[in-house]
Design a protein around this motif. Structure first.
Motif, PDB file in Angstrom:
ATOM      1  N   ALA A 196      -7.645  66.918  28.536  1.00  0.00           N
ATOM      2  CA  ALA A 196      -9.024  67.092  28.976  1.00  0.00           C
ATOM      3  C   ALA A 196      -9.089  67.828  30.308  1.00  0.00           C
ATOM      4  O   ALA A 196      -9.925  68.709  30.512  1.00  0.00           O
ATOM      5  CB  ALA A 196      -9.707  65.727  29.095  1.00  0.00           C
ATOM      6  N   GLU A 197      -8.198  67.462  31.234  1.00  0.00           N
ATOM      7  CA  GLU A 197      -8.186  68.133  32.535  1.00  0.00           C
ATOM      8  C   GLU A 197      -7.843  69.602  32.378  1.00  0.00           C
ATOM      9  O   GLU A 197      -8.380  70.460  33.087  1.00  0.00           O
ATOM     10  CB  GLU A 197      -7.189  67.425  33.454  1.00  0.00           C
ATOM     11  N   GLU A 198      -6.950  69.902  31.434  1.00  0.00           N
ATOM     12  CA  GLU A 198      -6.597  71.299  31.181  1.00  0.00           C
ATOM     13  C   GLU A 198      -7.809  72.081  30.699  1.00  0.00           C
ATOM     14  O   GLU A 198      -7.968  73.265  31.011  1.00  0.00           O
ATOM     15  CB  GLU A 198      -5.480  71.354  30.130  1.00  0.00           C
ATOM     16  N   GLY A 199      -8.708  71.415  29.937  1.00  0.00           N
ATOM     17  CA  GLY A 199      -9.914  72.072  29.454  1.00  0.00           C
ATOM     18  C   GLY A 199     -11.080  71.943  30.410  1.00  0.00           C
ATOM     19  O   GLY A 199     -12.198  72.341  30.063  1.00  0.00           O
ATOM     20  N   ALA A 200     -10.853  71.368  31.591  1.00  0.00           N
ATOM     21  CA  ALA A 200     -11.883  71.244  32.629  1.00  0.00           C
ATOM     22  C   ALA A 200     -13.106  70.472  32.118  1.00  0.00           C
ATOM     23  O   ALA A 200     -14.255  70.889  32.303  1.00  0.00           O
ATOM     24  CB  ALA A 200     -12.284  72.625  33.151  1.00  0.00           C
ATOM     25  N   LEU A 201     -12.850  69.358  31.465  1.00  0.00           N
ATOM     26  CA  LEU A 201     -13.962  68.530  31.000  1.00  0.00           C
ATOM     27  C   LEU A 201     -13.663  67.073  31.329  1.00  0.00           C
ATOM     28  O   LEU A 201     -12.515  66.696  31.560  1.00  0.00           O
ATOM     29  CB  LEU A 201     -14.212  68.715  29.500  1.00  0.00           C
ATOM     30  N   GLY A 202     -14.699  66.267  31.348  1.00  0.00           N
ATOM     31  CA  GLY A 202     -14.554  64.865  31.699  1.00  0.00           C
ATOM     32  C   GLY A 202     -14.205  64.008  30.486  1.00  0.00           C
ATOM     33  O   GLY A 202     -14.677  64.262  29.382  1.00  0.00           O
ATOM     34  N   LEU A 203     -13.384  62.983  30.716  1.00  0.00           N
ATOM     35  CA  LEU A 203     -13.000  62.058  29.654  1.00  0.00           C
ATOM     36  C   LEU A 203     -13.063  60.645  30.225  1.00  0.00           C
ATOM     37  O   LEU A 203     -12.252  60.282  31.083  1.00  0.00           O
ATOM     38  CB  LEU A 203     -11.588  62.370  29.131  1.00  0.00           C
ATOM     39  N   THR A 204     -14.044  59.854  29.767  1.00  0.00           N
ATOM     40  CA  THR A 204     -14.222  58.507  30.315  1.00  0.00           C
ATOM     41  C   THR A 204     -14.008  57.466  29.226  1.00  0.00           C
ATOM     42  O   THR A 204     -14.217  57.725  28.039  1.00  0.00           O
ATOM     43  CB  THR A 204     -15.640  58.333  30.893  1.00  0.00           C
ATOM     44  N   LEU A 205     -13.600  56.286  29.694  1.00  0.00           N
ATOM     45  CA  LEU A 205     -13.368  55.153  28.799  1.00  0.00           C
ATOM     46  C   LEU A 205     -14.318  54.030  29.209  1.00  0.00           C
ATOM     47  O   LEU A 205     -14.334  53.624  30.367  1.00  0.00           O
ATOM     48  CB  LEU A 205     -11.906  54.694  28.892  1.00  0.00           C
ATOM     49  N   ILE A 213     -15.297  57.712  25.416  1.00  0.00           N
ATOM     50  CA  ILE A 213     -14.693  56.780  24.466  1.00  0.00           C
ATOM     51  C   ILE A 213     -15.249  55.396  24.790  1.00  0.00           C
ATOM     52  O   ILE A 213     -15.221  54.965  25.947  1.00  0.00           O
ATOM     53  CB  ILE A 213     -13.151  56.765  24.582  1.00  0.00           C
ATOM     54  N   GLN A 214     -15.721  54.713  23.767  1.00  0.00           N
ATOM     55  CA  GLN A 214     -16.363  53.419  24.011  1.00  0.00           C
ATOM     56  C   GLN A 214     -15.920  52.416  22.950  1.00  0.00           C
ATOM     57  O   GLN A 214     -15.678  52.766  21.793  1.00  0.00           O
ATOM     58  CB  GLN A 214     -17.894  53.560  23.966  1.00  0.00           C
ATOM     59  N   ALA A 215     -15.823  51.159  23.350  1.00  0.00           N
ATOM     60  CA  ALA A 215     -15.572  50.064  22.404  1.00  0.00           C
ATOM     61  C   ALA A 215     -16.509  48.917  22.748  1.00  0.00           C
ATOM     62  O   ALA A 215     -16.795  48.668  23.925  1.00  0.00           O
ATOM     63  CB  ALA A 215     -14.119  49.598  22.470  1.00  0.00           C
ATOM     64  N   ARG A 216     -16.998  48.225  21.737  1.00  0.00           N
ATOM     65  CA  ARG A 216     -17.899  47.092  21.974  1.00  0.00           C
ATOM     66  C   ARG A 216     -17.833  46.134  20.790  1.00  0.00           C
ATOM     67  O   ARG A 216     -17.466  46.515  19.679  1.00  0.00           O
ATOM     68  CB  ARG A 216     -19.336  47.566  22.182  1.00  0.00           C
ATOM     69  N   LEU A 217     -18.209  44.888  21.078  1.00  0.00           N
ATOM     70  CA  LEU A 217     -18.311  43.871  20.039  1.00  0.00           C
ATOM     71  C   LEU A 217     -19.786  43.700  19.707  1.00  0.00           C
ATOM     72  O   LEU A 217     -20.584  43.317  20.563  1.00  0.00           O
ATOM     73  CB  LEU A 217     -17.719  42.544  20.518  1.00  0.00           C
ATOM     74  N   GLU A 218     -20.164  44.002  18.475  1.00  0.00           N
ATOM     75  CA  GLU A 218     -21.563  43.946  18.077  1.00  0.00           C
ATOM     76  C   GLU A 218     -21.974  42.500  17.776  1.00  0.00           C
ATOM     77  O   GLU A 218     -21.113  41.638  17.544  1.00  0.00           O
ATOM     78  CB  GLU A 218     -21.794  44.850  16.866  1.00  0.00           C
ATOM     79  N   PRO A 219     -23.296  42.223  17.761  1.00  0.00           N
ATOM     80  CA  PRO A 219     -23.757  40.831  17.560  1.00  0.00           C
ATOM     81  C   PRO A 219     -23.243  40.184  16.279  1.00  0.00           C
ATOM     82  O   PRO A 219     -23.120  38.976  16.211  1.00  0.00           O
ATOM     83  CB  PRO A 219     -25.292  40.984  17.532  1.00  0.00           C
ATOM     84  N   ASP A 220     -23.001  40.992  15.234  1.00  0.00           N
ATOM     85  CA  ASP A 220     -22.504  40.405  13.987  1.00  0.00           C
ATOM     86  C   ASP A 220     -20.983  40.319  13.959  1.00  0.00           C
ATOM     87  O   ASP A 220     -20.376  40.156  12.912  1.00  0.00           O
ATOM     88  CB  ASP A 220     -23.002  41.211  12.786  1.00  0.00           C
ATOM     89  N   TRP A 221     -20.349  40.440  15.144  1.00  0.00           N
ATOM     90  CA  TRP A 221     -18.900  40.296  15.310  1.00  0.00           C
ATOM     91  C   TRP A 221     -18.110  41.415  14.633  1.00  0.00           C
ATOM     92  O   TRP A 221     -16.985  41.238  14.206  1.00  0.00           O
ATOM     93  CB  TRP A 221     -18.409  38.918  14.825  1.00  0.00           C
ATOM     94  N   ARG A 222     -18.710  42.586  14.579  1.00  0.00           N
ATOM     95  CA  ARG A 222     -17.946  43.753  14.151  1.00  0.00           C
ATOM     96  C   ARG A 222     -17.512  44.518  15.391  1.00  0.00           C
ATOM     97  O   ARG A 222     -18.312  44.753  16.302  1.00  0.00           O
ATOM     98  CB  ARG A 222     -18.790  44.666  13.261  1.00  0.00           C
ATOM     99  N   LEU A 223     -16.230  44.926  15.435  1.00  0.00           N
ATOM    100  CA  LEU A 223     -15.740  45.768  16.526  1.00  0.00           C
ATOM    101  C   LEU A 223     -16.095  47.217  16.224  1.00  0.00           C
ATOM    102  O   LEU A 223     -15.847  47.712  15.122  1.00  0.00           O
ATOM    103  CB  LEU A 223     -14.229  45.611  16.685  1.00  0.00           C
ATOM    104  N   VAL A 274      -4.503  49.598  23.540  1.00  0.00           N
ATOM    105  CA  VAL A 274      -4.328  50.827  22.769  1.00  0.00           C
ATOM    106  C   VAL A 274      -5.257  51.918  23.285  1.00  0.00           C
ATOM    107  O   VAL A 274      -4.849  53.077  23.450  1.00  0.00           O
ATOM    108  CB  VAL A 274      -4.587  50.551  21.276  1.00  0.00           C
ATOM    109  N   MET A 275      -6.521  51.566  23.552  1.00  0.00           N
ATOM    110  CA  MET A 275      -7.486  52.571  24.007  1.00  0.00           C
ATOM    111  C   MET A 275      -7.132  53.096  25.389  1.00  0.00           C
ATOM    112  O   MET A 275      -7.273  54.297  25.667  1.00  0.00           O
ATOM    113  CB  MET A 275      -8.892  51.977  23.993  1.00  0.00           C
ATOM    114  N   VAL A 276      -6.656  52.219  26.274  1.00  0.00           N
ATOM    115  CA  VAL A 276      -6.217  52.677  27.602  1.00  0.00           C
ATOM    116  C   VAL A 276      -5.058  53.657  27.456  1.00  0.00           C
ATOM    117  O   VAL A 276      -4.993  54.706  28.128  1.00  0.00           O
ATOM    118  CB  VAL A 276      -5.818  51.468  28.477  1.00  0.00           C
TER     119      VAL A 276
END
Length: 721
Positions: free
Chosen positions: A564-573, A612-622, A552-554
Motif C-alpha cells: 500500500a505504501e508503495e502505491g501511496a495509499l492508506g491502509l487501515t485496520l 479492513i474491518q471486522a465486527r461481531l454482528e447482533p446475530d453472532w455472525r462474524l 490473522v488480520m493484524v
C-alpha cells in the motif's frame, strides 16, 4: 285474517312463491360451494323444509300463534287439521313457508363441514323452538289480540320478517359457524377463497329467490290487497338498488367486481326492505336496499378479518341487512302508517329493542344449545371427510363430474399419469374426460422422452466428471512441476538485483528486478491454479480449528502495508479489541484476506484509502469487510468477475493484470466455510466486500474488562447449543 276468497287465493299463491324460495336457496348454495359438497347442500335444503314444515305443524304454530302466556309463548292446539276455519288454514300454510325460509338460511353458512345428522338437529332446534318463540313475541298478534307477544305490545314493527325470519336465521347461522369453526384451509396464508362451484347456478338461484320474494313481501299484506302493489314495487326497487350498490362497492375493493358480491348485494337489498316495505315510499325503499347491499359487502369483509367462515355469506345478507332494515323502518317510514302511536324516535328505540331481544335470545340460546350438542355429538365432520367432500362422506353420492375430479386428484396426489381416466358415455363430462386423456397420453410420451434424455445426460455427466478429474490432475501436476524452477528464478533474480555477486550495470539490476517481479507474479498464478484445481476436484480439505481472527488480520495488514505504501495509499485496520475465535481453516482465512486486500490495493489509485474491518454482528455472525475507494465496476459484471480465469476487458480494470482467479477462489473458500460474500460496487466509486461466517462458527468467549463490546454467552448462542 279476512274471509275474502280473493284474499285467500292471493295468500295461497304467495305461499307458493315463498315455497319456490326453497329452490332459490338450493340453487344459490349449490353455486357458491364446491362441487364435492353440492349434493349434500341440496339434500339439506330439502330436508330442512321437511323438518320445519312438519314441526311447525306439529306444535310450532301453537307456540307462535296460540293464546299468549305472559306474552312470552303461545299455547294452542297442536297438529291443526282441516277442522280449522279456512282463513286459519290459509294463514297456517303461509306461516309454514316462512318457518322453512328461516330454517334454510343456516344451511349455507355451515356448508362443507357440518355433518348431515348434526344439521338435522340444528334445523329442528330453529324451527321447533327458536323461531316460534321469537315469532310469538313479534307476530303472535296477527292471529288475534289474545295471542299478542310483548314486543308487538310495545309497538315493534317487522312487516314481512327482516328480523323475525332473516335475523333469526342469521343469528343462529353465526352461532353455528362459531361453534364448528372455519373450513380446513380457509384462512391459510395466501388463501382468499376456497372457490365456487357454479356461479351460473348461483345467479339463477338469486333470480328464483327474487321471484319468490314477491310472495314473501306481497303476501304479508294478508287481506289488505290494495297495498300489495306498493309493497311489490318497493321490493323490486330495493333488490335492484342493493345489487347495483353491491356491484359498485365490489368494484372499489377489487380491480374486477366479484360476482358473489353482486348477487349477495341483491339479496341484502331484499332482506333490508322486508321489514318496512309497507311503511316506506319508493325512494326510501331504494335507499334502504342500496345501504343493505353495501352492508353485505362490508359485513363479509369484517367476518373474514375476524376469521369467521361463512361459506355463502348468509350472515351478512340475512343478519346484518336484516338488522339495518328493522332500524330503517323508524328512520324512513311514514309515522302515520305505523299504527303504534309512537313518534319516530320512540319507534326507533322499540325497533332497536327488538333487534337486541332477537340477538340475545336467538344467538344466546342457539350458541349455548349448539355447544352442548357439540359436546355430546360432534357437529363437524372429520378432516378426511371434509377433504373427500360431503357428497361421498355423508351420502355415498357421486356423479360423473365428481368421479372425474376424484380420478384427476388421484393422478395429482400420486404423481402417476400411467393410466387414462374413465370416460362415461353420454355424460356431461365425456368431452372433458376424453380431452384429459389426450393430455395424459401426451404426458406419458413426454415422460418417456425425458427418461431417455436423462439417461443420455447421465452418461454425459460421467464423461464430464472424468474430464474434470483429468483436468484437475493435470493442473495439479503442472503446478507442482513449475513451482521448483520458479522459486529458483525468483531467488537468483533477487540475488542479482541485490548485487550479491558484485556491482553490475544499473540496467541489469532493473532487468533482474523485472525478472523477480514476474517470477513472483507467475508463482502466485501457479499457487492460485493449484488451489483452484483442488477446490474444483473437491479435494480441498479444511483444517478447522479455533482461529484468532484478530491475530490473522493484524498479520495480513502488516504484510500488505508495504504494498500500500508503495502505491501511496492508506491502509487501515478497524476492529474491536476482542473478537471471539472463529472455527475455520486459518490458512484459508488468511488466503481470503490476502486476495481481497491485494485486489483492493491493486485497483485503488494513489492518495485514496483501503479499509479492513471486522465486527461481531447482533446475530453472532462474524463479518469481515474490505472497502476501497478504487475504480469499482458495473454491478452487472459482478457474476462475470466471480468466474474463474476471467478478467474484465475494456472497462475500468483494464491494465491492472491479475490471474482472474482471486475473487472466484475467495468465493469458493467462503462457501467451504458455509459463509456468504456480498459485493457492493459502482464504477468510479470503489468496491466494498462483506464476508460473513455463520453464527455456529463463532466460539463464545468470556467478556474482558474494557474490551469493546462484551462477548459473553448470549441467548442467541445458548439457543445454538
Amino acid at each position: 285474517m279476512t274471509n275474502d276468497p280473493i284474499a285467500h287465493i292471493w295468500i295461497l299463491s304467495a305461499a307458493g312463491l315463498v315455497f319456490v324460495m326453497q329452490l332459490g336457496f338450493c340453487l344459490l348454495e349449490i353455486g357458491f360451494v364446491r362441487a364435492k359438497n353440492s349434493i349434500n347442500v341440496a339434500i339439506k335444503n330439502v330436508m330442512d323444509f321437511c323438518i320445519a314444515g312438519f314441526l311447525f305443524w306439529l306444535f310450532g304454530y301453537a307456540l307462535m300463534f296460540g293464546p299468549s302466556v305472559a306474552a312470552l309463548v303461545g299455547v294452542g292446539p297442536v297438529m291443526p287439521g282441516a277442522d280449522l276455519p279456512s282463513q286459519q288454514l290459509v294463514f297456517l300454510l303461509f306461516q309454514m313457508m316462512f318457518c322453512g325460509t328461516a330454517t334454510t338460511i343456516v344451511s349455507g353458512a355451515v356448508a362443507e363441514r357440518m355433518g348431515y345428522g348434526a344439521y338435522i338437529m340444528v334445523s329442528a332446534l330453529l324451527s321447533a323452538l327458536i323461531y316460534p318463540i321469537f315469532g310469538h313475541w313479534a307476530w303472535g298478534g296477527l292471529a288475534g289480540p289474545e295471542s299478542q307477544g310483548w314486543l308487538a305490545a310495545l309497538g315493534f314493527l317487522d312487516f314481512a320478517g327482516s328480523t323475525v325470519v332473516h335475523s333469526v336465521g342469521g343469528w343462529l347461522a353465526l352461532a353455528a359457524v362459531l361453534v364448528i369453526g372455519p373450513r380446513t384451509g380457509r384462512f391459510d396464508a395466501g388463501v382468499n377463497t376456497l372457490g365456487n362451484g357454479n356461479l351460473t347456478m348461483a345467479s339463477a338461484g338469486v333470480l328464483v329467490l327474487w321471484f319468490g320474494w314477491l310472495g314473501f313481501n306481497g303476501g304479508s299484506v294478508l287481506g289488505d290487497l290494495e297495498r300489495a302493489p306498493g309493497v311489490l314495487l318497493n321490493t323490486m326497487l330495493a333488490g335492484c338498488a342493493g345489487g347495483l350498490a353491491g356491484h359498485f362497492a365490489s368494484s372499489l375493493l377489487m380491480r374486477k367486481p366479484a360476482v358473489e358480491h353482486f348477487l349477495n348485494g341483491i339479496l341484502g337489498g331484499l332482506v333490508a326492505v322486508t321489514a318496512g316495505a309497507l311503511y316506506v315510499g319508493a325512494g326510501a325503499a331504494a335507499l334502504i336496499g342500496a345501504i343493505g347491499g353495501v352492508l353485505v359487502i362490508a359485513g363479509g369483509r369484517l367476518l373474514e378479518r375476524l376469521r369467521v367462515d361463512d361459506a355463502v355469506g348468509a350472515v351478512p345478507v340475512h343478519l346484518f341487512a336484516g338488522i339495518w332494515g328493522t332500524l330503517a323502518v323508524a328512520l324512513f317510514g311514514d309515522v302515520a302508517l305505523f299504527g303504534t302511536g309512537l313518534g319516530r324516535w320512540e319507534q326507533l328505540q322499540v325497533q332497536a329493542l327488538g333487534v337486541v331481544a332477537c340477538g340475545t335470545f336467538t344467538f344466546g340460546a342457539g350458541y349455548g344449545l349448539l355447544r352442548l350438542l357439540n359436546m355430546l355429538v360432534p357437529l363437524r365432520i372429520d378432516v378426511e371427510a371434509e377433504r373427500l367432500g360431503l357428497n361421498i362422506a355423508e351420502h355415498g353420492a357421486t356423479s360423473p363430474m365428481l368421479d372425474l375430479a376424484a380420478e384427476m386428484e388421484r393422478h395429482r396426489s400420486e404423481g402417476k399419469f400411467d393410466r387414462p381416466v374413465h370416460v362415461e358415455p353420454q355424460s356431461d363430462v365425456e368431452l372433458i374426460a376424453a380431452q384429459y386423456n389426450r393430455v395424459i397420453s401426451k404426458v406419458q410420451t413426454e415422460i418417456q422422452r425425458h427418461e431417455l434424455l436423462l439417461e443420455e445426460l447421465g452418461k454425459a455427466k460421467v464423461e464430464a466428471e472424468n474430464s474434470n478429474t483429468a483436468k484437475s490432475q493435470f493442473l495439479a501436476t503442472m503446478s507442482h512441476e513449475l513451482r521448483t524452477p520458479l522459486n529458483a528464478v525468483i531467488g537468483f533474480s533477487h540475488l542479482i538485483a541485490d548485487q550479491a555477486y558484485g556491482p553490475i550495470d544499473e540496467r541489469y539490476v532493473e532487468h533482474a528486478q523485472d525478472i523477480n517481479d514476474g517470477g513472483k507474479h507467475l508463482l502466485a498464478l501457479v499457487n492460485d491454479v493449484l488451489d483452484f484445481s483442488r477446490l474444483e476436484a473437491g479435494k480441498f480439505q479444511l483444517n478447522e480449528q479455533p482461529v484468532d481472527l484478530r491475530r490473522v488480520m493484524v498479520g495480513v495488514h502488516r504484510l500488505m502495508l508495504p504494498l500500500a505504501e508503495e502505491g501511496a495509499l492508506g491502509l487501515t485496520l478497524d476492529m474491536p479489541e476482542a473478537l471471539p475465535p472463529l472455527l475455520a481453516d486459518e490458512r484459508a482465512v488468511r488466503q481470503i484476506l490476502i486476495n481481497l486486500v491485494g485486489n483492493a490495493v491493486k485497483f485503488t489509485p494513489a492518495g485514496a484509502h483501503v479499509r479492513i474491518q471486522a465486527r461481531l454482528e447482533p446475530d453472532w455472525r462474524l463479518c469481515i469487510t474490505v472497502a476501497d475507494q478504487g475504480i469499482g465496476m458495473d454491478p452487472q459484471q459482478v457474476p462475470k468477475a466471480l468466474e474463474p480465469f476471467t478478467q474484465l476487458e475494456g472497462g475500468l480494470a483494464k491494465g491492472h493484470g491479475g490471474s482472474g482467479l482471486g475473487l472466484s477462489l475467495v468465493n469458493a473458500l467462503v462457501r467451504l466455510h458455509e459463509g456468504t460474500m456480498v459485493i457492493q460496487t459502482a464504477p468510479g466509486r470503489g468496491t466494498t466486500i462483506h464476508i460473513r461466517f455463520p453464527a455456529r462458527r463463532t466460539i463464545e468467549m468470556p467478556a474482558r474488562s474494557g474490551a469493546g463490546r462484551p462477548l459473553a454467552s448470549s441467548p442467541a448462542n445458548a439457543a445454538r447449543g
